[in-house]
Design an enzyme around this catalytic site. Structure first.
Site, PDB file in Angstrom:
ATOM      1  N   PRO A 158       1.403  -1.321   0.026  1.00 41.04           N
ATOM      2  CA  PRO A 158      -0.152   0.265  -0.120  1.00 41.04           C
ATOM      3  C   PRO A 158       0.647   1.398  -0.191  1.00 41.04           C
ATOM      4  CG  PRO A 158      -0.143  -0.977   1.930  1.00 41.04           C
ATOM      5  CD  PRO A 158       1.519  -1.706   1.246  1.00 41.04           C
ATOM      6  N   CYS A 159       1.442   2.060  -1.586  1.00 40.99           N
ATOM      7  CA  CYS A 159       2.056   2.880  -1.567  1.00 40.99           C
ATOM      8  C   CYS A 159       1.136   4.298  -1.870  1.00 40.99           C
ATOM      9  CB  CYS A 159       2.206   3.067  -3.273  1.00 40.99           C
ATOM     10  SG  CYS A 159       0.821   2.038  -4.117  1.00 40.99           S
ATOM     11  N   TYR A 160       0.201   4.223  -0.706  1.00 39.33           N
ATOM     12  CA  TYR A 160      -0.689   4.893   0.155  1.00 39.33           C
ATOM     13  C   TYR A 160      -0.734   5.641   1.415  1.00 39.33           C
ATOM     14  CZ  TYR A 160      -3.521   2.267   2.142  1.00 39.33           C
ATOM     15  OH  TYR A 160      -4.415   1.125   2.681  1.00 39.33           O
TER      16      TYR A 160
END
Length: 104
Positions: free
Chosen positions: A50-52
């Site tokens: 999850p790069c967010y």
DNA sequence: CTAATGACATTTG
DNA sequence: ACAAATGCCATTA
């Protein structure tokens, strides 16, 4: 691969927490916050990365993919799903900041 | 190897 | 707060 190390740190971030490019870079062992961002761009979401959850050090979100404004919106959406409230592209780092490094 | 780029950080104006 | 300049590391051409 450098990106693999980056992903490892991102995976360590629990739900409802965020981390900064700098922390990740430091946690890996270098000071290339930019290389970290590049790794994300090249691998938006390989398999549970999850790069967010990655934000700037200034409390800014920055980008996510493609342009800028249009992309942060999606990031905000995901962060809110994790219980993180984002206002005007700002995240409560003091509340949801996950420290990757053990010693601090 | 060099040059250029990048979802950045930090400092200065 | 924003813009410009500089630094730093990795990847790609």
């Amino acid at each position: 691969m450098f990106s693999e190390k980056v992903f490892s740190q991102v995976r360590r971030v629990p739900r409802g927490k965020v981390t900064t490019y700098k922390e990740i870079a430091l946690a890996i062992g270098c000071k290339s916050f930019r290389a970290v961002g590049q790794a994300m761009k090249r691998n938006p979401d390989p398999e549970g990365t999850p790069c967010y959850r990655i934000v700037h050090s200034d409390r800014r979100i920055g980008g996510y993919c493609g342009s800028k404004k249009s992309s942060i919106m999606k990031k905000i959406r995901l962060l809110e799903e994790d219980g993180i409230m984002v206002k005007a592209g700002r995240v409560d780092l003091e509340k949801h900041f996950f420290r990757l490094r053990k010693n601090l």
